[in-house]
Structures are given as C-alpha cells and as structure tokens.
Design an enzyme around this catalytic site. Sequence first.
Site, short mmCIF file in Angstrom:
data_model
loop_
_atom_site.label_atom_id
_atom_site.label_comp_id
_atom_site.label_asym_id
_atom_site.label_seq_id
_atom_site.Cartn_x
_atom_site.Cartn_y
_atom_site.Cartn_z
N HIS A 82 10.27 4.66 -3.45
CA HIS A 82 10.04 3.94 -1.94
C HIS A 82 9.56 2.30 -1.70
O HIS A 82 9.96 1.97 -1.20
CB HIS A 82 8.48 4.91 -1.48
CG HIS A 82 7.83 5.20 -3.30
ND1 HIS A 82 7.54 5.54 -4.29
CD2 HIS A 82 6.70 4.81 -3.06
CE1 HIS A 82 6.81 5.92 -4.97
NE2 HIS A 82 6.19 4.88 -3.84
N ARG A 83 9.16 2.14 -3.35
CA ARG A 83 8.90 1.43 -3.30
C ARG A 83 10.50 0.17 -3.92
O ARG A 83 10.27 -1.73 -3.20
CB ARG A 83 7.75 0.74 -5.15
CG ARG A 83 7.34 -0.50 -4.71
CD ARG A 83 5.75 -0.34 -6.32
NE ARG A 83 4.82 0.46 -5.41
CZ ARG A 83 4.54 1.47 -5.90
NH1 ARG A 83 5.18 1.61 -6.89
NH2 ARG A 83 3.84 2.14 -5.52
N ASP B 6 0.84 -0.92 -0.11
CA ASP B 6 -0.48 0.04 -0.03
C ASP B 6 1.15 1.41 -0.52
O ASP B 6 1.96 1.25 0.96
CB ASP B 6 -0.83 -0.05 1.34
CG ASP B 6 -2.30 0.89 0.91
OD1 ASP B 6 -2.92 0.97 -0.16
OD2 ASP B 6 -2.28 1.76 1.84
N ASP C 167 3.64 10.71 -10.45
CA ASP C 167 5.86 10.11 -10.94
C ASP C 167 6.22 11.74 -12.04
O ASP C 167 6.99 12.28 -12.32
CB ASP C 167 5.81 9.17 -12.21
CG ASP C 167 5.71 7.86 -11.29
OD1 ASP C 167 6.26 7.88 -9.88
OD2 ASP C 167 5.84 5.90 -11.66
P1 IMP Z 1 -2.75 1.76 -3.69
O1 IMP Z 1 -1.28 1.91 -3.03
O2 IMP Z 1 -3.79 1.04 -4.47
O3 IMP Z 1 -3.48 2.30 -2.36
O4 IMP Z 1 -2.35 3.06 -4.42
C1 IMP Z 1 -1.43 4.64 -3.97
C2 IMP Z 1 -1.28 5.29 -4.85
O5 IMP Z 1 -0.52 6.52 -4.89
C3 IMP Z 1 -1.49 4.87 -6.88
O6 IMP Z 1 -2.63 4.78 -7.50
C4 IMP Z 1 -0.79 6.68 -6.93
O7 IMP Z 1 -1.81 7.62 -7.48
C5 IMP Z 1 0.24 6.69 -5.74
N1 IMP Z 1 1.29 6.40 -5.89
C6 IMP Z 1 2.03 5.14 -5.07
N2 IMP Z 1 3.01 4.87 -5.08
C7 IMP Z 1 3.27 5.78 -6.85
C8 IMP Z 1 4.29 5.88 -7.65
O8 IMP Z 1 5.64 4.54 -7.62
N3 IMP Z 1 4.20 6.87 -8.25
C9 IMP Z 1 3.62 7.26 -8.26
N4 IMP Z 1 2.06 7.35 -7.88
C10 IMP Z 1 2.78 6.27 -6.84
#
Ligand code: IMP
Length: 192
Positions: free
Chosen positions: A167-168, A65, A143
Amino acid sequence: MKIYFATSNPWKYREIKEKFNNAGLDLGRINTQLLELQDVTNEEVALISARDAFKKFKKPLFVEDSGIYIKALKGFPGLYSSFIFKAIGLKGILKLMENKKNRQAEFISVIVYKDSKQEKVFKGICRGSITNKIRGRGGFGFDPIFVPKGYNTTFAENYAIKEKISHRVKSVNKLIKWLKNGKQKQKSKRSK
Ligand code: IMP
C-alpha cells in the site's frame, strides 16, 4: 436560557435531563447523528496532520497515515491499527479471527502533500488475507499475519515482495510521479 443536548441516544438524554431538572435548568434535545471520530477516514486524519505540520514548519512536506482493515471484523482495527497493535498485538487479532472463514483484509496508506499553494492526497491499497498464525520476522506491525493477494508468504516472511507491492509503495509512487510531473511542467514553463 434553554440549551440543547445534541444526541441520537435517548437514554443519555433522559439521564442528563433529570440532572438538569433537579438543578432547575432547562434542557432540550436535538436528535441528530453526530460526526464521531470513529467515522473518520485515513484521508481525513492525514489531512489534519498535514495541515497542522505545515502550520508549524511552513515547508513543503507530506505525512502518511495507514492502517489494516479486516473484512470479517467490519474493518477493525482500521484507523486504530497502531493503538490496537500495542493493546492486543498480533495474538489478539488472531484470537478475534479464530473460526472466521473470511480472512480478507486490506492495508490502506494515505499520503497528504502540502505546501503554501497546494494540498494533494495519494492513496495506496494492498489487498490480501490474514493468516492463522504469526509467520516471519521481517517488517513491522501486522506484517507477520498478512499475506498479499497472489502470494503464499507474509510480508514478514518475504519483505522483498512488500517493497514491490505494498500500500505504501503504491501511495509513494503516486506522490513521486506527481512531483516529477510538476517539475517537468515548471521546467517547460521556464524554457518558454
Ligand atoms: P499510523 O499510520 O501511524 O496511524 O499507524 C498505522 C498502523 O497500522 C501501524 O502502527 C501498524 O500497526 C499498521 N500498519 C500500517 N502499515 C503497515 C505495514 O506496512 N505493515 C504492518 N503494519 C502496518
């Protein structure tokens, strides 16, 4: 029987109390700060998702998440990143950031691993700033408006950087390291 409305909001209580009085029902108030979904963190969301997925699939698994937290907007869109991205998009965020001097933001990624024996949380943070306009076509989500600290290009302009420092990448590296360590421990146990 007296029942209680648990709320920190006296206005809400007054409005509903009157309805109860009119209906001949006895209502009291518990003045308390409730746990609300808006206080929830990425960790808590990921834990709930992982537990739910494990209950359904009963296999070792992990979930992720994530979200972007913008300092000048007091952490918005945070937990609601995916919803806000769909609702107002990058242009909406840039509009909210118009005239904001402090452009600091951070991406947070939380991975929760779960199997029948353990549950483990791994977190990755990538600090940076929000641009003044949309830049680049790579990646997804935010991004094109996020420049990581120490660089001049957005994640969308230079995806190779994202693959090194995001972060990921950080949360997943921690997960992989832990999984590999676990395997090493199991191996050494077997060889004893
Ligand atoms: P969730 O983890 O499914 O709740 O979604 C997190 C949301 O945060 C995504 O749909 C993006 O809009 C945003 N997000 C999370 N990580 C990234 C990233 O690596 N790049 C750009 N947007 C991100």
